[in-house]
Design an enzyme around this catalytic site. Sequence first.
Site, PDB file in Angstrom:
ATOM      1  N   GLY A  57      -1.132   7.305  11.169  1.00 56.96           N
ATOM      2  CA  GLY A  57      -0.135   6.690  11.442  1.00 56.96           C
ATOM      3  C   GLY A  57       0.156   5.426  11.891  1.00 56.96           C
ATOM      4  O   GLY A  57       1.128   5.034  12.670  1.00 56.96           O
ATOM      5  N   ASN A 103       0.555   2.612   9.942  1.00 56.21           N
ATOM      6  CA  ASN A 103       1.772   1.862   9.287  1.00 56.21           C
ATOM      7  C   ASN A 103       3.234   2.499  10.064  1.00 56.21           C
ATOM      8  O   ASN A 103       4.082   1.760   9.989  1.00 56.21           O
ATOM      9  CB  ASN A 103       1.723   2.212   7.825  1.00 56.21           C
ATOM     10  CG  ASN A 103       0.818   1.181   7.268  1.00 56.21           C
ATOM     11  OD1 ASN A 103       1.080   0.072   7.126  1.00 56.21           O
ATOM     12  ND2 ASN A 103      -0.272   1.989   6.858  1.00 56.21           N
ATOM     13  N   LEU A 147       3.935  13.675  -4.349  1.00 60.09           N
ATOM     14  CA  LEU A 147       5.085  13.299  -5.038  1.00 60.09           C
ATOM     15  C   LEU A 147       6.350  13.953  -4.740  1.00 60.09           C
ATOM     16  O   LEU A 147       6.126  14.809  -3.908  1.00 60.09           O
ATOM     17  CB  LEU A 147       5.008  13.732  -6.573  1.00 60.09           C
ATOM     18  CG  LEU A 147       4.067  12.952  -7.325  1.00 60.09           C
ATOM     19  CD1 LEU A 147       3.701  13.611  -9.027  1.00 60.09           C
ATOM     20  CD2 LEU A 147       3.939  11.620  -7.624  1.00 60.09           C
ATOM     21  N   ASN A 200       6.765   2.956  -0.861  1.00 63.22           N
ATOM     22  CA  ASN A 200       5.378   3.356  -0.489  1.00 63.22           C
ATOM     23  C   ASN A 200       4.552   2.166  -0.314  1.00 63.22           C
ATOM     24  O   ASN A 200       4.776   1.195  -0.992  1.00 63.22           O
ATOM     25  CB  ASN A 200       5.039   4.344  -1.643  1.00 63.22           C
ATOM     26  CG  ASN A 200       3.409   4.762  -1.271  1.00 63.22           C
ATOM     27  OD1 ASN A 200       3.356   5.287  -0.290  1.00 63.22           O
ATOM     28  ND2 ASN A 200       2.563   4.425  -2.423  1.00 63.22           N
ATOM     29  N   HIS A 202       0.610   0.967  -0.823  1.00 61.22           N
ATOM     30  CA  HIS A 202      -0.648   1.380  -1.557  1.00 61.22           C
ATOM     31  C   HIS A 202      -1.660   0.309  -0.891  1.00 61.22           C
ATOM     32  O   HIS A 202      -1.439  -0.932  -0.992  1.00 61.22           O
ATOM     33  CB  HIS A 202      -0.464   1.396  -2.839  1.00 61.22           C
ATOM     34  CG  HIS A 202      -1.569   1.685  -3.716  1.00 61.22           C
ATOM     35  ND1 HIS A 202      -2.110   3.099  -3.609  1.00 61.22           N
ATOM     36  CD2 HIS A 202      -2.713   0.949  -4.127  1.00 61.22           C
ATOM     37  CE1 HIS A 202      -3.212   3.239  -4.242  1.00 61.22           C
ATOM     38  NE2 HIS A 202      -3.516   1.983  -4.768  1.00 61.22           N
ATOM     39  N   ASP A 211       2.271   5.441  -7.763  1.00 64.10           N
ATOM     40  CA  ASP A 211       2.103   4.158  -7.657  1.00 64.10           C
ATOM     41  C   ASP A 211       2.601   3.459  -8.745  1.00 64.10           C
ATOM     42  O   ASP A 211       1.963   2.373  -9.060  1.00 64.10           O
ATOM     43  CB  ASP A 211       0.536   3.948  -7.738  1.00 64.10           C
ATOM     44  CG  ASP A 211       0.040   4.703  -6.280  1.00 64.10           C
ATOM     45  OD1 ASP A 211       0.531   4.872  -5.311  1.00 64.10           O
ATOM     46  OD2 ASP A 211      -1.315   4.935  -6.430  1.00 64.10           O
ATOM     47  N   GLU A 253      -1.370  -4.635   5.903  1.00 67.85           N
ATOM     48  CA  GLU A 253      -0.284  -3.401   5.343  1.00 67.85           C
ATOM     49  C   GLU A 253       0.782  -3.626   6.699  1.00 67.85           C
ATOM     50  O   GLU A 253       1.873  -3.321   6.327  1.00 67.85           O
ATOM     51  CB  GLU A 253      -0.957  -2.224   5.345  1.00 67.85           C
ATOM     52  CG  GLU A 253      -1.787  -1.989   4.168  1.00 67.85           C
ATOM     53  CD  GLU A 253      -2.302  -0.547   4.104  1.00 67.85           C
ATOM     54  OE1 GLU A 253      -1.538   0.493   4.114  1.00 67.85           O
ATOM     55  OE2 GLU A 253      -3.592  -0.432   3.813  1.00 67.85           O
TER      56      GLU A 253
HETATM   57  C1  GRF Z   1      -2.734   3.189   4.298  1.00 67.87           C
HETATM   58  O1  GRF Z   1      -3.890   2.876   3.744  1.00 67.87           O
HETATM   59  C2  GRF Z   1      -1.618   3.020   3.040  1.00 67.87           C
HETATM   60  O2  GRF Z   1      -1.921   2.215   2.327  1.00 67.87           O
HETATM   61  C3  GRF Z   1      -1.911   4.487   2.350  1.00 67.87           C
HETATM   62  O3  GRF Z   1      -2.278   5.533   3.412  1.00 67.87           O
HETATM   63  C4  GRF Z   1      -2.867   4.850   4.525  1.00 67.87           C
HETATM   64  C5  GRF Z   1      -1.889   5.454   5.675  1.00 67.87           C
HETATM   65  O4  GRF Z   1      -2.545   4.814   6.802  1.00 67.87           O
HETATM   66  N1  GRF Z   1      -0.728   4.950   1.596  1.00 67.87           N
HETATM   67  P1  GRF Z   1      -1.874   5.013   8.329  1.00 67.87           P
HETATM   68  O5  GRF Z   1      -1.829   6.397   8.432  1.00 67.87           O
HETATM   69  O6  GRF Z   1      -0.821   4.306   8.256  1.00 67.87           O
HETATM   70  O7  GRF Z   1      -3.018   4.590   9.535  1.00 67.87           O
END
Ligand code: GRF
Length: 191
Positions: free
Chosen positions: A17, A19, A90, A105, A107, A148, A177
């Site tokens: 969590g 991000n 998806l 999203n 990645h 993606d 990120e």
């Molecule tokens: C991140 O590396 C993101 O790029 C991918 O899943 C991971 C999620 O990490 N889609 P977090 O749960 O946000 O720490």
Amino acid sequence: MKTGERLAILIGPKGRGSNMRALVEATQNGAISADLHGVVSPLADSPAAQWVEENGLPLFVAAPGDDYGARLSEALQGATIVALAGFTRLLPTEVLHAFPNRILNIHPALLPKFGGKGMYGAHVHKAVIEAGESESGCTVHIVTERYDEGPIVLQASCPVLPDDTPETLATRVLKLEHQTFPQAVEKVLRE
Ligand code: GRF
């Protein structure tokens, strides 16, 4: 400033969590000009979902199964933009159709390389290192019905160092990120 925009964040069952927290924070400090609609989680009791509740933020629980599309759509009712943060499935077609070009999203690599089904978490960073890349990074893209593959909104890069392991590279990319995802959401809001 009130823009009328409302951000929903979808998380997965296993994510940290981080991000999601970066996005929530960006709605609070104005880096994203939208209010938080809420966080949608498949589990009510994952550490990320608990963090949402402990912080008094709206949590919607919708787990895959019968009528998933309808239940997810209901949780997203009132949202105007959606961010997938560690959500690896998806999306049901009805959800995709409800938010044209407004589902993003993140990645952890520089798409279109190192993406697609099965390319998540450590698998991505391991593949980047094994391919001998000198650069990696993250990509925020519009979500479509394929993994993606949607149009790229924003990318940020960082070096791959000679002694990197998937873990050390993941840490470097994750930091990127947390900066890039809020910037990308704001970019889409301003388009
Ligand atoms: C991140 O590396 C993101 O790029 C991918 O899943 C991971 C999620 O990490 N889609 P977090 O749960 O946000 O720490």
